[in-house]
Scaffold this active site. Structure first.
Site, PDB file in Angstrom:
ATOM      1  N   GLU A 155      -8.196 -43.772  -3.491  1.00  0.00           N
ATOM      2  CA  GLU A 155      -7.753 -43.878  -2.094  1.00  0.00           C
ATOM      3  C   GLU A 155      -6.247 -44.102  -1.992  1.00  0.00           C
ATOM      4  O   GLU A 155      -5.782 -45.150  -1.524  1.00  0.00           O
ATOM      5  CB  GLU A 155      -8.511 -44.983  -1.372  1.00  0.00           C
ATOM      6  CG  GLU A 155      -9.976 -44.664  -1.188  1.00  0.00           C
ATOM      7  CD  GLU A 155     -10.675 -45.578  -0.185  1.00  0.00           C
ATOM      8  OE1 GLU A 155     -10.171 -46.689   0.073  1.00  0.00           O
ATOM      9  OE2 GLU A 155     -11.734 -45.181   0.325  1.00  0.00           O
ATOM     10  N   GLU A 311     -17.844 -41.715  -1.380  1.00  0.00           N
ATOM     11  CA  GLU A 311     -18.195 -43.099  -1.057  1.00  0.00           C
ATOM     12  C   GLU A 311     -18.691 -43.181   0.377  1.00  0.00           C
ATOM     13  O   GLU A 311     -18.107 -42.592   1.284  1.00  0.00           O
ATOM     14  CB  GLU A 311     -16.968 -44.023  -1.148  1.00  0.00           C
ATOM     15  CG  GLU A 311     -16.454 -44.304  -2.516  1.00  0.00           C
ATOM     16  CD  GLU A 311     -15.295 -45.308  -2.467  1.00  0.00           C
ATOM     17  OE1 GLU A 311     -15.253 -46.135  -1.527  1.00  0.00           O
ATOM     18  OE2 GLU A 311     -14.425 -45.237  -3.337  1.00  0.00           O
TER      19      GLU A 311
HETATM   20  C1  GLA Z   1     -12.981 -48.037  -0.441  1.00  0.00           C
HETATM   21  C2  GLA Z   1     -12.629 -48.164  -1.907  1.00  0.00           C
HETATM   22  C3  GLA Z   1     -13.695 -48.837  -2.708  1.00  0.00           C
HETATM   23  C4  GLA Z   1     -14.296 -49.996  -1.977  1.00  0.00           C
HETATM   24  C5  GLA Z   1     -14.797 -49.515  -0.629  1.00  0.00           C
HETATM   25  C6  GLA Z   1     -15.485 -50.588   0.161  1.00  0.00           C
HETATM   26  O1  GLA Z   1     -13.641 -46.896  -0.149  1.00  0.00           O
HETATM   27  O2  GLA Z   1     -12.313 -46.934  -2.498  1.00  0.00           O
HETATM   28  O3  GLA Z   1     -13.127 -49.254  -3.928  1.00  0.00           O
HETATM   29  O4  GLA Z   1     -13.341 -50.978  -1.815  1.00  0.00           O
HETATM   30  O5  GLA Z   1     -13.695 -49.071   0.111  1.00  0.00           O
HETATM   31  O6  GLA Z   1     -15.914 -50.125   1.412  1.00  0.00           O
END
Ligand code: GLA
Length: 687
Positions: A155, A311
């Site tokens: 991210e 995710e």
């Molecule tokens: C993001 C991050 C993860 C985790 C999620 C939690 O997507 O990439 O590592 O912290 O948030 O929602």
């Protein structure tokens, strides 16, 4: 019609799994994890995203043994890895040796180690250490049969999208020098004759830190572009290493849906597969509507190629003020929504719920109660069920409408405090327009503003542009040729305002879109806080808020709606200008939902795009078109049962039943049906 990226994910099923953090657990738990993953149908896990200190204990001293054991164990259980380069968070030892890696905020304060992403995107020290680790990882696992995909960093820009430190300052100056060539070019572009901002040398320029008053908007816009490019450069540097060592393995970095800080058109162009992290709020009964827009963007970033939801939360997250869990069935529905929109799989954060750290209250596929947890039961059920729809892999989503997303316009229209109004929010507008199209039964792709390359608009009947604050001559030409070729274009307020240097187009808005739209903006007329107004369209009044404009209309154009309140009462509000075989509409006001539905409904009709007559935000119907057959997903986002009719003779992939054309299909609350049928010209009215 199926497509494969040049380097597809090395998996021969829909991806199913999640982030896995084995370094938070004793080794005996790994064995149970692998067993339960297999039981749940998991075939891909993302790891080791935050394990840099565990892998490189001190500079150049690597410990891969534990990771070898985890990956081997997973592989023995038939599970592949989305292998992180582990560079998302530098270890404390590196920060203490090189504190200059730490980023600075807009006030010039250094941020302290203690969370994640503790690095300045421009730091050459961070980069060289990160690339060393990337190379070590690549060399170590190049030949491992479990390696399905490279997961670079994590991210980008989540916590530190911009940095204002001296190193970033120097990087910004280099970036400006290559953009403008010499300082006169910059002075001209930035309009530095205003407020005595003239520069003699690039050395005199700093990033726009907190200043005494409003900052030059051209400088702010360039800093946004630079900030996105700085992270892109870092991303590219890791890609270069991986392509050299493992040329056949696809690379990705996980996006964050419609994320203001990074121009994802640029990021997607350099990676193999688009992946996204999406967290629709279960506390919002309409969260699936903006989610559909995010997914439209994800599939469009690589011209409709399948992407992957990397995710999502199985239930609650831990980072909102109030973290509402997902009701039973909701996680399944959300997963199907992403797949309907072109994701070739559904992944989660995370596999096993943490016992410590900031994410211990974040749900996981395997909750604190282990096998007894509700999320595990739903995870295992979904893992088994997804096998039934494997045929959808590689198919492409069908859409007749596209929405333009342009980061320059997003930044320019909202990244400074010298605007006619701070209330016209770029993202809110884009979501409102998309929401109306969703309610009218449309699946919406996303397109770039165009110009300089093959027209991205040609395959759509309707292109909507909620806002194009920054517009170039080339983009105007691409939009014009779309309309002249028979397209229907709708442009929203405060568009065509400035050129890419933030200068108002000669003669004012909408600048190079003037002839196409058949209007000239005389003055922007934002509404005072708390005020609302109205327009009259086809005999009905529709409320407006935030924004209106005093526009003059060309003789060629037709007034479709007029203002019916305030100073603008009786003046043109919406204008249609025919051009060639198509037409362009200009909406000068910010309309509420029902008004947008009325206007866009009329335009869909004009373009002969079938639509729902009764807008509905709870039923979503999306079709993926494959080589030999199509797949229509019916998604009931509400808690009450909905009855739909089969659009064709079909097989219901989830229950295996043959369905005659026109047969009723019962969708319980949060229910899903996936029908496989021959490819047809499906229309939302028939659905
Ligand atoms: C993001 C991050 C993860 C985790 C999620 C939690 O997507 O990439 O590592 O912290 O948030 O929602």
């Amino acid at each position: 019609m199926t497509t494969t990226p040049s380097r597809p994910i090395r998996l021969d099923a829909l991806a199913y799994g999640g982030d896995y953090n084995p370094d938070q657990w004793p080794e005996e738990v790994w064995v149970e994890d692998a067993r339960l993953m297999r039981e749940a149908g998991v075939n891909l896990v993302s790891l080791p995203v935050f394990s840099w200190p565990r892998i490189e204990k001190t500079q150049g001293t690597y410990d891969f043994d534990w990771l070898d054991r985890v990956i081997n164990l997973l592989w023995e259980h038939g599970i592949k890895v989305d292998l992180a380069t582990a560079t998302a968070t530098p270890p404390a030892w590196l920060i203490r040796e090189h504190p200059e890696i730490l980023p600075h905020n807009v006030h010039g304060q250094r941020l302290e180690f203690g969370s994640r992403q503790a690095y300045c995107p421009s730091s050459p020290v961070f980069r060289s250490h990160a690339l060393r680790l990337t190379e070590a990882m690549a060399v170590r696992y190049a030949e491992h049969p479990a390696l399905a995909l490279w997961h670079i960093s994590n991210e980008y820009g989540d916590h530190v999208p911009r940095c204002w430190c001296p190193v970033s300052g120097a990087h910004f100056r280099r970036w400006l020098e290559s953009r403008y060539g010499d300082i006169d070019g910059l002075n001209e572009a930035w309009g530095t004759s205003c407020w005595g901002q003239h520069y003699l040398s690039f050395d005199h320029i700093e990033p726009p830190r907190t200043s005494m008053g409003p900052i030059n908007p051209s400088q702010l816009l360039d800093f946004e572009r630079f900030g996105s490019d700085a992270l892109l450069e870092l991303f590219q540097s890791e890609i270069d290493v991986l392509r050299r060592v493992t040329p056949d393995i696809p690379v990705t970095t996980n996006f964050m849906s419609l994320f203001k800080e990074l121009d994802y058109w640029d990021f997607a162009a350099v990676e193999d597969v688009v992946t996204d992290d999406a967290y629709p709020d279960p506390g919002d009964p309409l969260a699936h509507v903006p989610a559909a827009l995010n997914y439209g963007l994800m599939r469009s970033l690589k011209s409709g190629q399948p992407w992957l939801l990397l995710e999502q939360a199985p239930s609650a997250v831990s980072w909102r003020d109030v973290n509402v869990p997902k009701a039973p069935g909701r996680m399944r529905l959300d997963s199907y929504q992403a797949i309907a929109h072109g994701s070739d799989g559904a992944m989660f954060f995370q596999w096993r719920q943490a016992r410590f750290g900031p994410e211990k209250f974040h749900s996981a596929m395997l909750g604190h109660r282990g096998e007894k947890s509700r999320t595990f039961a739903e995870t295992a059920a979904l893992g088994a069920e997804l096998k039934k729809i494997d045929a959808v892999r590689g198919s492409r989503v069908s859409a007749r409408v596209a929405l333009v997303v342009d980061w320059d316009s997003w930044w320019g229209s909202s990244a400074n405090d010298s605007l006619p109004s701070q209330r016209l929010d770029w993202l809110e507008q884009a979501r409102a327009w998309h929401g109306a199209l969703f309610a009218l039964g449309q699946t919406v792709d996303v397109v770039k503003a165009g110009g300089g390359f093959e027209s991205p608009f040609a395959r759509y009947d309707v292109v909507v542009v909620p806002n194009l604050y920054v517009v170039t001559q080339e983009q105007a030409e691409a939009l014009t040729s779309f309309v002249e070729g028979g397209g229907h274009l709708v442009v929203g307020p405060f568009s065509g305002v400035v050129d890419p240097t933030e200068k108002i187009h000669p003669g004012g808005a909408p600048g190079p879109l003037r002839n196409l739209l058949g209007v000239e903006v005389d003055e922007w007329w934002p509404l005072a806080d708390g005020d609302t107004g109205a327009i009259t369209l086809a005999g009905s009044d529709h409320e407006i808020e935030t924004w209106s404009e005093w526009i003059d209309v060309a003789d060629s154009a037709e007034v479709v709606a007029t203002y019916s309140t305030g100073v603008l009462d009786g003046r043109a509000a919406i204008v249609r200008n025919a051009s060639g075989a198509g037409a362009a509409w200009y909406l000068s006001a910010a309309l509420r939902e029902n008004g947008l539905e009325a206007v866009l409904g009329q335009i869909l009709d004009a373009a002969s795009v079938d639509r729902r007559q009764h807008p509905n935000r709870l039923l979503e119907v999306v079709t993926r078109v494959g080589d030999d057959e199509s797949f229509t997903f019916f998604l009931n986002h509400g808690a009450d049962e909905i009855l739909v009719q089969a659009p064709a003779a079909a097989v219901d992939l989830l229950c295996g039943a043959d369905i005659p054309i026109g047969a009723d299909i019962r969708l319980p609350g949060f229910g899903v049906a996936v029908l496989a049928h021959r490819t047809l010209d499906l229309t939302p009215t028939s659905l």
